[in-house]
Design a protein around this motif. Structure first.
Motif, PDB file in Angstrom:
ATOM      1  N   ARG A 206      -3.497   4.715 -13.416  1.00 18.34           N
ATOM      2  CA  ARG A 206      -4.174   5.732 -11.826  1.00 18.34           C
ATOM      3  C   ARG A 206      -3.291   5.222 -10.581  1.00 18.34           C
ATOM      4  NH1 ARG A 206      -5.137   2.533  -6.817  1.00 18.34           N
ATOM      5  NH2 ARG A 206      -5.169   0.576  -8.250  1.00 18.34           N
ATOM      6  N   LEU A 207      -2.812   6.762  -9.883  1.00 15.88           N
ATOM      7  CA  LEU A 207      -2.310   6.613  -9.658  1.00 15.88           C
ATOM      8  C   LEU A 207      -2.348   5.601  -7.517  1.00 15.88           C
ATOM      9  CD1 LEU A 207       0.581   9.021  -8.464  1.00 15.88           C
ATOM     10  CD2 LEU A 207      -0.850  10.247  -7.674  1.00 15.88           C
ATOM     11  N   GLU A 208      -1.040   5.172  -8.247  1.00 16.02           N
ATOM     12  CA  GLU A 208      -1.492   3.912  -6.938  1.00 16.02           C
ATOM     13  C   GLU A 208      -0.572   4.593  -5.638  1.00 16.02           C
ATOM     14  OE1 GLU A 208      -1.859   1.800  -4.458  1.00 16.02           O
ATOM     15  OE2 GLU A 208      -2.014   0.038  -6.111  1.00 16.02           O
ATOM     16  N   SER A 209      -1.385   4.802  -4.504  1.00 21.11           N
ATOM     17  CA  SER A 209      -1.030   5.665  -3.025  1.00 21.11           C
ATOM     18  C   SER A 209      -0.344   4.932  -2.192  1.00 21.11           C
ATOM     19  CB  SER A 209      -1.955   6.386  -2.357  1.00 21.11           C
ATOM     20  OG  SER A 209      -3.243   5.361  -2.536  1.00 21.11           O
ATOM     21  N   LEU A 210      -0.500   3.320  -2.161  1.00 15.38           N
ATOM     22  CA  LEU A 210       0.516   3.338  -0.811  1.00 15.38           C
ATOM     23  C   LEU A 210       2.028   1.909  -1.643  1.00 15.38           C
ATOM     24  CD1 LEU A 210      -2.471   0.475   0.305  1.00 15.38           C
ATOM     25  CD2 LEU A 210      -1.028   2.958   1.598  1.00 15.38           C
ATOM     26  N   SER A 211       2.812   1.931  -1.158  1.00 17.15           N
ATOM     27  CA  SER A 211       3.825   0.951  -1.421  1.00 17.15           C
ATOM     28  C   SER A 211       3.644  -0.320  -1.594  1.00 17.15           C
ATOM     29  CB  SER A 211       5.004   1.426  -0.785  1.00 17.15           C
ATOM     30  OG  SER A 211       5.211   1.222   0.792  1.00 17.15           O
ATOM     31  N   LYS A 212       4.536  -1.497  -2.308  1.00 17.03           N
ATOM     32  CA  LYS A 212       4.372  -2.680  -2.244  1.00 17.03           C
ATOM     33  C   LYS A 212       4.375  -3.175  -0.443  1.00 17.03           C
ATOM     34  CE  LYS A 212       6.350  -4.175  -6.868  1.00 17.03           C
ATOM     35  NZ  LYS A 212       7.308  -2.232  -7.274  1.00 17.03           N
ATOM     36  N   ALA A 213       5.398  -2.095   0.480  1.00 21.42           N
ATOM     37  CA  ALA A 213       5.563  -2.942   1.572  1.00 21.42           C
ATOM     38  C   ALA A 213       4.844  -2.361   2.400  1.00 21.42           C
ATOM     39  CB  ALA A 213       6.871  -1.894   2.284  1.00 21.42           C
ATOM     40  N   GLU A 214       3.544  -1.139   1.609  1.00 18.70           N
ATOM     41  CA  GLU A 214       2.124  -0.708   2.555  1.00 18.70           C
ATOM     42  C   GLU A 214       1.228  -1.664   2.571  1.00 18.70           C
ATOM     43  OE1 GLU A 214       2.971   4.249   2.844  1.00 18.70           O
ATOM     44  OE2 GLU A 214       2.804   3.555   1.417  1.00 18.70           O
ATOM     45  N   ARG A 215       0.960  -2.141   0.913  1.00 17.08           N
ATOM     46  CA  ARG A 215       0.354  -2.883   0.976  1.00 17.08           C
ATOM     47  C   ARG A 215       0.530  -4.582   1.847  1.00 17.08           C
ATOM     48  NH1 ARG A 215       1.142  -2.350  -5.213  1.00 17.08           N
ATOM     49  NH2 ARG A 215       2.487  -0.844  -4.958  1.00 17.08           N
ATOM     50  N   GLY A 216       1.888  -4.856   1.437  1.00 16.65           N
ATOM     51  CA  GLY A 216       2.215  -6.012   1.981  1.00 16.65           C
ATOM     52  C   GLY A 216       1.828  -6.222   3.695  1.00 16.65           C
ATOM     53  N   ALA A 217       2.495  -4.869   4.465  1.00 14.07           N
ATOM     54  CA  ALA A 217       2.222  -5.362   5.443  1.00 14.07           C
ATOM     55  C   ALA A 217       0.292  -4.700   6.071  1.00 14.07           C
ATOM     56  CB  ALA A 217       2.628  -3.724   5.811  1.00 14.07           C
ATOM     57  N   ALA A 218      -0.549  -4.496   5.106  1.00  9.54           N
ATOM     58  CA  ALA A 218      -1.673  -4.772   5.376  1.00  9.54           C
ATOM     59  C   ALA A 218      -2.873  -5.917   5.389  1.00  9.54           C
ATOM     60  CB  ALA A 218      -2.582  -3.457   4.439  1.00  9.54           C
ATOM     61  N   LEU A 219      -1.943  -6.674   4.286  1.00 13.50           N
ATOM     62  CA  LEU A 219      -2.629  -8.018   4.303  1.00 13.50           C
ATOM     63  C   LEU A 219      -2.171  -8.646   4.994  1.00 13.50           C
ATOM     64  CD1 LEU A 219      -3.488  -9.064   1.205  1.00 13.50           C
ATOM     65  CD2 LEU A 219      -1.310 -10.598   1.041  1.00 13.50           C
ATOM     66  N   ALA A 220      -1.323  -8.502   5.528  1.00 11.80           N
ATOM     67  CA  ALA A 220      -0.780  -9.895   6.477  1.00 11.80           C
ATOM     68  C   ALA A 220      -1.030  -8.886   8.197  1.00 11.80           C
ATOM     69  CB  ALA A 220       1.136  -8.875   7.196  1.00 11.80           C
ATOM     70  N   SER A 221      -1.784  -8.098   8.128  1.00 12.76           N
ATOM     71  CA  SER A 221      -2.367  -7.283   9.876  1.00 12.76           C
ATOM     72  C   SER A 221      -4.190  -7.105   9.144  1.00 12.76           C
ATOM     73  CB  SER A 221      -1.729  -6.228   9.897  1.00 12.76           C
ATOM     74  OG  SER A 221      -2.742  -5.342   8.840  1.00 12.76           O
ATOM     75  N   GLY A 222      -4.457  -7.464   8.405  1.00  8.33           N
ATOM     76  CA  GLY A 222      -5.476  -7.585   7.775  1.00  8.33           C
ATOM     77  C   GLY A 222      -5.788  -6.435   8.423  1.00  8.33           C
ATOM     78  N   LYS A 223      -6.031  -5.181   9.016  1.00  6.06           N
ATOM     79  CA  LYS A 223      -6.085  -3.835   9.162  1.00  6.06           C
ATOM     80  C   LYS A 223      -6.365  -3.529   8.133  1.00  6.06           C
ATOM     81  CE  LYS A 223      -3.819  -4.108  13.748  1.00  6.06           C
ATOM     82  NZ  LYS A 223      -2.356  -3.080  14.375  1.00  6.06           N
ATOM     83  N   ALA A 224      -8.031  -2.662   7.480  1.00  6.53           N
ATOM     84  CA  ALA A 224      -8.118  -1.639   7.350  1.00  6.53           C
ATOM     85  C   ALA A 224      -7.293   0.079   7.683  1.00  6.53           C
ATOM     86  CB  ALA A 224      -9.679  -0.921   6.873  1.00  6.53           C
ATOM     87  N   PRO A 225      -7.193   0.660   6.002  1.00 12.08           N
ATOM     88  CA  PRO A 225      -6.583   1.505   6.137  1.00 12.08           C
ATOM     89  C   PRO A 225      -7.196   2.140   7.032  1.00 12.08           C
ATOM     90  CG  PRO A 225      -7.362   1.137   4.605  1.00 12.08           C
ATOM     91  CD  PRO A 225      -7.714  -0.231   4.976  1.00 12.08           C
ATOM     92  N   GLU A 226      -6.715   3.846   7.637  1.00 16.62           N
ATOM     93  CA  GLU A 226      -7.051   4.218   8.684  1.00 16.62           C
ATOM     94  C   GLU A 226      -7.342   6.384   8.315  1.00 16.62           C
ATOM     95  OE1 GLU A 226      -4.985   4.456  12.505  1.00 16.62           O
ATOM     96  OE2 GLU A 226      -6.092   2.372  12.697  1.00 16.62           O
ATOM     97  N   ALA A 227      -8.245   6.380   8.823  1.00 16.14           N
ATOM     98  CA  ALA A 227      -7.523   7.704   7.881  1.00 16.14           C
ATOM     99  C   ALA A 227      -6.560   8.838   8.320  1.00 16.14           C
ATOM    100  CB  ALA A 227      -8.827   8.699   8.507  1.00 16.14           C
ATOM    101  N   VAL A 228      -6.018   9.008   7.449  1.00 19.50           N
ATOM    102  CA  VAL A 228      -5.024  10.181   8.212  1.00 19.50           C
ATOM    103  C   VAL A 228      -5.242  11.847   8.629  1.00 19.50           C
ATOM    104  CG1 VAL A 228      -2.857  10.698   7.807  1.00 19.50           C
ATOM    105  CG2 VAL A 228      -3.664   9.233   6.927  1.00 19.50           C
ATOM    106  N   ARG A 229      -4.996  12.406   9.990  1.00 19.92           N
ATOM    107  CA  ARG A 229      -4.998  13.397  10.341  1.00 19.92           C
ATOM    108  C   ARG A 229      -3.627  14.530  10.092  1.00 19.92           C
ATOM    109  NH1 ARG A 229      -8.919  14.462  14.269  1.00 19.92           N
ATOM    110  NH2 ARG A 229      -7.420  16.568  15.247  1.00 19.92           N
ATOM    111  N   ALA A 230      -4.511  15.636   9.656  1.00 18.48           N
ATOM    112  CA  ALA A 230      -3.272  16.298   9.581  1.00 18.48           C
ATOM    113  C   ALA A 230      -1.863  16.434  10.451  1.00 18.48           C
ATOM    114  CB  ALA A 230      -3.324  18.095   9.237  1.00 18.48           C
ATOM    115  N   VAL A 231      -0.576  16.489   9.684  1.00 15.47           N
ATOM    116  CA  VAL A 231       0.673  16.034  10.788  1.00 15.47           C
ATOM    117  C   VAL A 231       0.972  17.253  11.242  1.00 15.47           C
ATOM    118  CG1 VAL A 231       1.360  14.600   8.461  1.00 15.47           C
ATOM    119  CG2 VAL A 231       1.997  16.578   8.686  1.00 15.47           C
TER     120      VAL A 231
END
Length: 528
Positions: A206-231
């Motif tokens: 399965r393609l892992e869409s988050l880096s280890k840093a992103e997973r760690g930041a989410a783990l530390a903050s406890g925040k759910a990932p947000e939907a991403v709008r067009a750039v």
């Protein structure tokens, strides 16, 4: 910095200096089950004459401010220790040629495991200070990884494969890691994606869409990932060849970026944004296909359409549920049958979201992502052009945008004549014209000098599209209401009748309001 380098920059993000090719990494990450992870280390592509190397232990501490400034700006800063050697690494995402799979990376040796950003190049240290507004950096989370590295040479490129297993920790919270990283080292950029396709054909990955840093930041903050709008769209003065790759990357990146939010965040918004990404992709591929006929544009456009359609059921039921709760159910609170209808809607929504989950985990979707990214990385559209046509790719992207926007504008004016007398089918086609034109304005508008004029035009298009979208949503809602089986439940049948009547009444358009919107769009002349 050219537009392909700056497309997608976050609004208000402090500038990070341009980087050389040596300061970038392009890699794929795949998550696997334990059996697949073990089997992959015996892949037949590895030279049997080369002994499997010993595992190394990588221990890293990641730093950020208490407010999470680096994570918010899609950057990470760590000190990694390997065999008593310490390395400070700063990584950040951007709009690089490798799209979603490429990022900036700068490293510096450190005599101690303590963080000292002064050891990094001065321009990078200053960028970190700007990103954090000078706030104090502190240890936020860590990782403890066992890594085995293998090299693969396929004659066109060299790829490093790292087998990582271990854990990410933030306080007393942990997240397991079991993944394969494929990093492009040299040669043909397409080699990475070809190898990725071979790998997913051989193993259930399965393609892992988050880096280890992103997973760690989410783990530390406890925040759910947000939907991403067009750039944001193109900026600067890019040539068309680079703009094609940049826009493909932007659309594909938005699609992948919403996977985490779908799994553990706001799934409703994530589904919507993934569909938007695929629609934008279809629009830009259609523009390029018209100018540079290519089997690649045709195939990927069709696949994007299939993906968007596969998510349509989930999106329709999500919209219907909101309409039902805020519309007829709120207007008739005494009708007991709405509870039964909402329960039925919930079941359809669950089925729709399950279908999206299956879609994102399907091998076909993974092949689409890797193949399209490889197509962008290798400029695959060039293969379909005769030699004398190649210079056409070197023209300014603004020239192409000017011609495309003018053509789409004329088509809109043609199809919108007598707008209040159009049939439902004709309105649907007009709405599609609006989407194509609005997406094109969003993606290419930044190349024009008259920014305010372009923005006003895009806003007017959006308002008209939204008005026609309401009519479309009501028509779809009526069809969905008819699918709800009330059985012998009299109250539910009555509630369903109220919903159908509500939709029919709402579909009686405000002709004068629609006419005013249309006149405003007709008066705007943003490309002169």
């Amino acid at each position: 910095m050219t537009a392909p380098e700056t497309i997608g920059a976050l609004p208000g993000t402090p500038e990070i200096p341009p980087v050389s090719a040596a300061m970038r990494e392009t890699e794929l990450k795949f998550a696997l089950t334990a059996p697949a992870f073990n089997a992959a280390q015996q892949w037949e592509k590895f030279d049997p004459a080369v002994r499997r190397p010993r595992a190394r232990r990588l221990m890293a501490v990641y730093f950020d401010t208490a407010a999470g400034d680096l994570a918010r700006h899609k950057a990470s800063l760590r000190v990694r220790t390997v065999n008593r050697r310490h390395v400070i690494t700063f990584k950040w995402t951007g709009s690089f040629a490798g799209g979603w799979f490429e990022r900036g990376e700068v490293e510096a040796a450190s005599p101690t495991p303590e963080l000292d950003i002064a050891l990094l190049p001065p321009e990078i240290a200053q960028a970190i200070i700007r990103l954090t507004a000078g706030r104090k950096l502190e240890a936020v989370y860590s990782s403890d990884i066992k890594r085995v590295v293998r090299l693969l040479h396929d004659g066109t490129g060299t790829i490093e494969m790292a087998f990582d297993s271990g854990v990410i920790s933030a306080g007393d919270k942990t997240c397991p890691v079991r993944e394969v990283e494929m990093e492009f080292k040299s040669g043909d950029a397409g080699a990475l994606y070809r190898l990725g396709l071979d790998f997913v054909a051989a193993f259930p990955a399965r393609l892992e869409s988050l880096s280890k840093a992103e997973r760690g930041a989410a783990l530390a903050s406890g925040k759910a990932p947000e939907a991403v709008r067009a750039v944001a769209g193109l900026q600067g003065e890019p040539v068309l060849d680079g703009a094609i790759g940049a826009l493909i990357n932007a659309c594909l990146g938005q699609f992948i970026a919403n996977w985490p939010a779908f799994e553990s965040g706001d799934a409703v918004k994530a589904v919507h944004q993934m569909r938007v990404a695929m629609r934008r992709l279809r629009s830009v591929l259609g523009l390029f296909q018209r100018a540079f006929p290519s089997a690649g544009f045709t195939v990927f456009r069709e696949q994007a359409r299939n993906i968007a359609n596969a998510m349509g059921e989930a999106r329709n039921w999500d919209v219907f549920a909101e309409l039902l709760k805020t519309g007829p159910a709120a207007a008739f609170p005494g009708e007991a049958g709405f509870e039964t209808l909402l329960a039925g809607v919930a079941q359809y929504r669950i089925a729709g979201h399950d279908a999206v989950r299956s879609l994102l985990g399907a091998a076909e979707t993974l092949r689409f992502v890797l193949s399209l990214q490889g197509f962008a990385a290798t400029h695959g559209w060039r293969n379909a052009l005769a030699g004398e046509a190649l210079p056409e790719l070197s023209v300014p992207a603004r020239d192409f945008a000017d011609t495309s926007l003018a053509r789409l504008h004329r088509r809109l004016l043609r199809d919108g004549k007598n707008i209040t007398h159009l049939s439902a089918e004709q309105r649907h086609e007009l709405r599609k014209d609006l989407k194509k034109l609005r997406y094109t304005v969003d993606l290419f508008g930044g190349l024009f000098d008259a920014r305010k004029q372009i923005a006003a035009y895009g806003k007017s298009l959006s308002k008209l599209q939204d008005r026609l979208g309401v009519f479309n949503d009501l028509a779809v809602a009526r069809e969905l209401a008819l699918r709800l089986d009330a059985g012998d439940d009299v109250a539910a049948s009555r509630a369903a009748g109220i919903v159908i009547g509500w939709c029919a009444r709402g579909a009686v358009e405000d002709d004068e309001g629609l006419r005013r919107m249309w006149k405003k769009v007709r008066r705007l002349k943003p490309f002169e």
